[in-house]
Design an enzyme around this catalytic site. Structure first.
Site, PDB file in Angstrom:
ATOM      1  N   GLN A 170     -20.235 -63.648  40.948  1.00 35.41           N
ATOM      2  CA  GLN A 170     -20.002 -63.252  42.319  1.00 35.41           C
ATOM      3  C   GLN A 170     -18.500 -62.647  42.522  1.00 35.41           C
ATOM      4  O   GLN A 170     -18.210 -61.540  43.088  1.00 35.41           O
ATOM      5  CB  GLN A 170     -20.136 -64.451  43.269  1.00 35.41           C
ATOM      6  CG  GLN A 170     -19.436 -64.133  44.729  1.00 35.41           C
ATOM      7  CD  GLN A 170     -19.815 -65.179  45.868  1.00 35.41           C
ATOM      8  OE1 GLN A 170     -21.049 -65.155  46.314  1.00 35.41           O
ATOM      9  NE2 GLN A 170     -18.848 -66.026  46.227  1.00 35.41           N
ATOM     10  N   LEU A 216     -18.417 -77.601  53.752  1.00 33.67           N
ATOM     11  CA  LEU A 216     -17.412 -77.608  53.115  1.00 33.67           C
ATOM     12  C   LEU A 216     -16.872 -78.689  52.300  1.00 33.67           C
ATOM     13  O   LEU A 216     -17.448 -79.727  52.460  1.00 33.67           O
ATOM     14  CB  LEU A 216     -16.137 -77.156  54.171  1.00 33.67           C
ATOM     15  CG  LEU A 216     -16.284 -76.214  54.982  1.00 33.67           C
ATOM     16  CD1 LEU A 216     -14.796 -75.724  55.831  1.00 33.67           C
ATOM     17  CD2 LEU A 216     -16.461 -74.732  54.055  1.00 33.67           C
ATOM     18  N   ARG A 238     -24.416 -77.427  47.316  1.00 37.45           N
ATOM     19  CA  ARG A 238     -25.989 -78.012  47.033  1.00 37.45           C
ATOM     20  C   ARG A 238     -25.933 -79.176  46.076  1.00 37.45           C
ATOM     21  O   ARG A 238     -27.021 -79.749  45.990  1.00 37.45           O
ATOM     22  CB  ARG A 238     -26.588 -76.948  45.926  1.00 37.45           C
ATOM     23  CG  ARG A 238     -26.684 -75.646  46.713  1.00 37.45           C
ATOM     24  CD  ARG A 238     -27.819 -74.477  45.872  1.00 37.45           C
ATOM     25  NE  ARG A 238     -28.209 -73.574  46.762  1.00 37.45           N
ATOM     26  CZ  ARG A 238     -27.789 -72.317  46.706  1.00 37.45           C
ATOM     27  NH1 ARG A 238     -26.476 -72.002  46.132  1.00 37.45           N
ATOM     28  NH2 ARG A 238     -28.157 -71.519  47.615  1.00 37.45           N
ATOM     29  N   SER A 245     -20.081 -78.266  44.852  1.00 39.54           N
ATOM     30  CA  SER A 245     -20.760 -77.403  45.374  1.00 39.54           C
ATOM     31  C   SER A 245     -21.653 -77.941  46.507  1.00 39.54           C
ATOM     32  O   SER A 245     -21.697 -79.096  46.544  1.00 39.54           O
ATOM     33  CB  SER A 245     -21.919 -77.046  44.222  1.00 39.54           C
ATOM     34  OG  SER A 245     -23.061 -76.222  44.923  1.00 39.54           O
ATOM     35  N   GLN A 265     -28.634 -63.375  51.327  1.00 44.33           N
ATOM     36  CA  GLN A 265     -28.646 -63.471  49.876  1.00 44.33           C
ATOM     37  C   GLN A 265     -29.429 -64.774  49.330  1.00 44.33           C
ATOM     38  O   GLN A 265     -29.131 -65.350  48.214  1.00 44.33           O
ATOM     39  CB  GLN A 265     -26.852 -63.898  49.775  1.00 44.33           C
ATOM     40  CG  GLN A 265     -26.425 -65.282  50.217  1.00 44.33           C
ATOM     41  CD  GLN A 265     -24.976 -65.380  49.951  1.00 44.33           C
ATOM     42  OE1 GLN A 265     -24.106 -64.903  50.748  1.00 44.33           O
ATOM     43  NE2 GLN A 265     -24.624 -66.342  49.099  1.00 44.33           N
ATOM     44  N   HIS A 305     -13.822 -75.525  48.845  1.00 43.02           N
ATOM     45  CA  HIS A 305     -13.441 -74.657  49.594  1.00 43.02           C
ATOM     46  C   HIS A 305     -12.048 -74.839  50.177  1.00 43.02           C
ATOM     47  O   HIS A 305     -11.178 -73.927  50.611  1.00 43.02           O
ATOM     48  CB  HIS A 305     -14.328 -74.723  50.972  1.00 43.02           C
ATOM     49  CG  HIS A 305     -15.773 -74.626  50.640  1.00 43.02           C
ATOM     50  ND1 HIS A 305     -16.870 -75.492  50.473  1.00 43.02           N
ATOM     51  CD2 HIS A 305     -16.594 -73.318  50.599  1.00 43.02           C
ATOM     52  CE1 HIS A 305     -17.963 -74.960  50.405  1.00 43.02           C
ATOM     53  NE2 HIS A 305     -17.838 -73.548  50.296  1.00 43.02           N
ATOM     54  N   GLU A 334     -14.039 -69.355  41.433  1.00 40.12           N
ATOM     55  CA  GLU A 334     -14.337 -69.193  40.256  1.00 40.12           C
ATOM     56  C   GLU A 334     -15.650 -69.694  39.869  1.00 40.12           C
ATOM     57  O   GLU A 334     -16.257 -69.560  38.916  1.00 40.12           O
ATOM     58  CB  GLU A 334     -13.120 -69.363  39.114  1.00 40.12           C
ATOM     59  CG  GLU A 334     -12.045 -68.500  39.163  1.00 40.12           C
ATOM     60  CD  GLU A 334     -10.824 -68.813  38.254  1.00 40.12           C
ATOM     61  OE1 GLU A 334     -11.012 -69.908  37.691  1.00 40.12           O
ATOM     62  OE2 GLU A 334      -9.969 -67.957  38.190  1.00 40.12           O
TER      63      GLU A 334
HETATM   64  O1  PAF Z   1     -19.672 -68.054  47.967  1.00 39.33           O
HETATM   65  C1  PAF Z   1     -20.340 -67.895  49.043  1.00 39.33           C
HETATM   66  O2  PAF Z   1     -20.228 -69.048  50.008  1.00 39.33           O
HETATM   67  C2  PAF Z   1     -21.062 -66.881  49.570  1.00 39.33           C
HETATM   68  O3  PAF Z   1     -21.676 -66.284  48.663  1.00 39.33           O
HETATM   69  C3  PAF Z   1     -20.008 -65.962  50.549  1.00 39.33           C
HETATM   70  C4  PAF Z   1     -19.030 -65.140  49.486  1.00 39.33           C
HETATM   71  C5  PAF Z   1     -19.239 -66.481  51.717  1.00 39.33           C
HETATM   72  C6  PAF Z   1     -20.912 -64.695  50.999  1.00 39.33           C
HETATM   73  O4  PAF Z   1     -21.827 -64.992  51.870  1.00 39.33           O
END
Ligand code: PAF
Length: 283
Positions: A150, A30, A184, A182, A58, A34, A145
């Site tokens: 997504q 996080l 990442r 992010s 994913q 988040h 956003e």
């Molecule tokens: O945005 C994310 O962290 C992921 O794509 C999510 C929405 C938790 C789904 O795994």
């Protein structure tokens, strides 16, 4: 704050909780982005649930599922301090077992941009988000956003399937120098972080210079980012924020500039709203 991993247990824990119930779905590691979602949820909802699940569905072959940052203890401390009431931490073996036969697929919207570079990515997202909605049964669900496509895909899924949840999109949170937060970003060396800044800088410049000519804007953005040192551009487009279709000519209404690029091995995405020429930019 309760931490629950089991589906039956989380259902029991959420039975009869004060409503509205807000859900913030996350993959953990996080950051301030988040926490801004949790903050919005605590302001709107009587009960706030957060899910932490690094969703294997994913990630494509060769992507960063194995090395994706995981920091559960620190995440739980932050969520407790932020006022979350319940954290759902399912494990992959039971939540996405190898034998499952069912997926949730949103057509067309998922085929371009991220979907084109990461085939199957959105099927993994929508399948797991549907499961989370089904288990948690939130009234509101919060998404950033920064993952612009997504958010559009999840809104469309909710509308198409009449899912009883309101999707709330929250603004991108940036470091003071402009880098979009992010999980990442943790992969970036100091030098790569400086290179990564060129994404937000190019988008910011575009939004200031935007006069409604999509072809010129896209050409400038692509040229800038193709020449940016330490950056390997994947895509740069100006799109319709609702349909995600690329704009090519003169744009009268709102538009969104979206980019994806590699800095070293790290794939980063960013975007910015382009306000109609002549209108004052959103705060
Ligand atoms: O945005 C994310 O962290 C992921 O794509 C999510 C929405 C938790 C789904 O795994």
């Amino acid at each position: 704050m309760d931490v629950v991993s089991d589906v039956a247990e989380i259902r029991a824990r959420l039975q009869g909780v004060p409503r509205p119930l807000g859900l913030v779905p996350t993959m953990g590691a996080l950051h301030g982005g988040h926490l801004s979602l949790v903050d919005a949820a605590t302001r709107h909802c009587a009960t706030v649930a957060v899910s932490i699940f690094v969703n294997p569905l994913q990630f494509g072959p060769g992507e960063d599922f194995q090395r994706y940052p995981r920091s559960l203890d620190a995440d739980l401390q932050e969520l407790d301090a932020a006022g979350a009431h319940v954290v759902f931490t399912p494990d992959a073996a039971s939540f996405t077992p190898p034998g499952r036969l069912t997926s949730v697929v949103v057509a067309s919207l998922t085929q371009r941009l991220e979907g084109s570079s990461r085939p199957g990515h959105f099927d993994g997202v929508t399948t797991v988000v549907t499961k989370l909605f089904n288990v948690i049964r939130p009234d509101q669900a919060y998404f950033g956003e920064k993952d612009f496509q997504q958010l559009a895909v999840i809104r469309r899924m909710v509308a198409d399937l009449d899912l009883p949840v309101t999707v709330v999109g929250c603004p991108i949170v940036r470091d003071p120098d402009g880098l979009a937060l992010s999980s990442r970003n943790a992969y970036l060396s100091g030098e790569q972080r400086v290179a990564a800044l060129q994404l937000s800088q190019a988008l910011h410049r575009l939004s200031q210079e935007w006069a409604g000519d999509a072809a010129t804007a896209v050409a400038t953005l692509r040229r800038t980012l193709s020449q940016a040192s330490g950056v390997r551009l994947d895509y740069a487009e100006v799109i319709d924020p609702e349909t995600l279709e690329p704009f090519e000519g003169v744009v009268e209404g709102p538009a969104q500039a979206v980019v994806a690029a590699y800095v070293g091995d790290t794939r980063l995405i960013d975007n910015i709203r382009l306000e109609p020429a002549g209108s004052s930019p959103a705060a």
